[in-house]
Scaffold this motif. Structure first.
Motif, short mmCIF file in Angstrom:
data_model
loop_
_atom_site.label_atom_id
_atom_site.label_comp_id
_atom_site.label_asym_id
_atom_site.label_seq_id
_atom_site.Cartn_x
_atom_site.Cartn_y
_atom_site.Cartn_z
N CYS A 23 -107.19 28.85 56.34
CA CYS A 23 -108.22 28.43 55.39
C CYS A 23 -108.16 26.92 55.27
O CYS A 23 -107.08 26.32 55.29
CB CYS A 23 -108.00 29.03 54.01
N TYR A 24 -109.34 26.31 55.14
CA TYR A 24 -109.36 24.87 54.91
C TYR A 24 -110.63 24.47 54.17
O TYR A 24 -111.61 25.22 54.11
CB TYR A 24 -109.22 24.09 56.22
N SER A 69 -100.37 29.66 49.03
CA SER A 69 -99.80 29.36 47.72
C SER A 69 -100.77 28.54 46.86
O SER A 69 -100.89 28.76 45.65
CB SER A 69 -98.47 28.62 47.86
N ASN A 70 -101.51 27.62 47.48
CA ASN A 70 -102.49 26.83 46.74
C ASN A 70 -103.72 27.67 46.37
O ASN A 70 -104.27 27.51 45.28
CB ASN A 70 -102.91 25.60 47.54
N ARG A 71 -104.15 28.56 47.27
CA ARG A 71 -105.28 29.45 46.95
C ARG A 71 -104.93 30.34 45.76
O ARG A 71 -105.72 30.49 44.83
CB ARG A 71 -105.62 30.34 48.15
N GLU A 72 -103.73 30.91 45.79
CA GLU A 72 -103.30 31.78 44.69
C GLU A 72 -103.20 31.01 43.38
O GLU A 72 -103.62 31.49 42.34
CB GLU A 72 -101.97 32.44 45.04
N ALA A 73 -102.63 29.81 43.42
CA ALA A 73 -102.49 28.99 42.21
C ALA A 73 -103.84 28.58 41.64
O ALA A 73 -104.00 28.43 40.43
CB ALA A 73 -101.65 27.76 42.49
N ALA A 74 -104.85 28.45 42.52
CA ALA A 74 -106.21 28.09 42.08
C ALA A 74 -107.01 29.32 41.67
O ALA A 74 -108.17 29.19 41.25
CB ALA A 74 -106.93 27.34 43.19
N GLY A 75 -106.43 30.51 41.82
CA GLY A 75 -107.12 31.73 41.42
C GLY A 75 -108.19 32.16 42.41
O GLY A 75 -109.16 32.83 42.02
N LEU A 76 -108.02 31.83 43.69
CA LEU A 76 -109.00 32.21 44.71
C LEU A 76 -108.59 33.51 45.37
O LEU A 76 -107.41 33.78 45.55
CB LEU A 76 -109.10 31.10 45.78
N ASP A 77 -109.57 34.30 45.76
CA ASP A 77 -109.31 35.54 46.50
C ASP A 77 -108.86 35.20 47.91
O ASP A 77 -109.22 34.18 48.47
CB ASP A 77 -110.57 36.40 46.58
N ALA A 78 -108.08 36.10 48.47
CA ALA A 78 -107.66 35.92 49.86
C ALA A 78 -108.86 36.05 50.74
O ALA A 78 -109.10 35.45 51.68
CB ALA A 78 -106.61 36.94 50.23
#
Length: 78
Positions: A23-24, A69-78
């Motif tokens: 992801c980017y 880890s950054n996606r999860e911390a930002a509350g984004l779905d996988a």
């Protein structure tokens, strides 16, 4: 000797790109004139979560890696 250097900044909204397991965040401009180089260190804010990263060339375009880890911390779905 210390010098004050003005930090360049650029704010924009975009959609996150997912290619397989990677992801980017696409960078829709040439970072060289803004930051002085393509692989510039940046501070990124996604959904109120802030982290540090580096702009990277992504197959001709520029992008900012978005780790799990950054996606999860930002509350984004996988």
């Amino acid at each position: 000797m210390c010098q004050n250097m003005r930090m360049s900044s650029k704010t924009y909204k975009t959609e996150i790109v997912r290619e397989d397991s990677m992801c980017y965040i696409p960078v829709p401009f040439d970072p060289r004139p803004v930051f002085g180089k393509v692989r510039a260190p940046v501070t990124v804010t996604v959904n109120g979560y802030t982290y540090r990263s580096t702009i990277a060339p992504m197959g001709g375009a520029a992008g900012i890696p978005l780790r799990k880890s950054n996606r999860e911390a930002a509350g984004l779905d996988a």
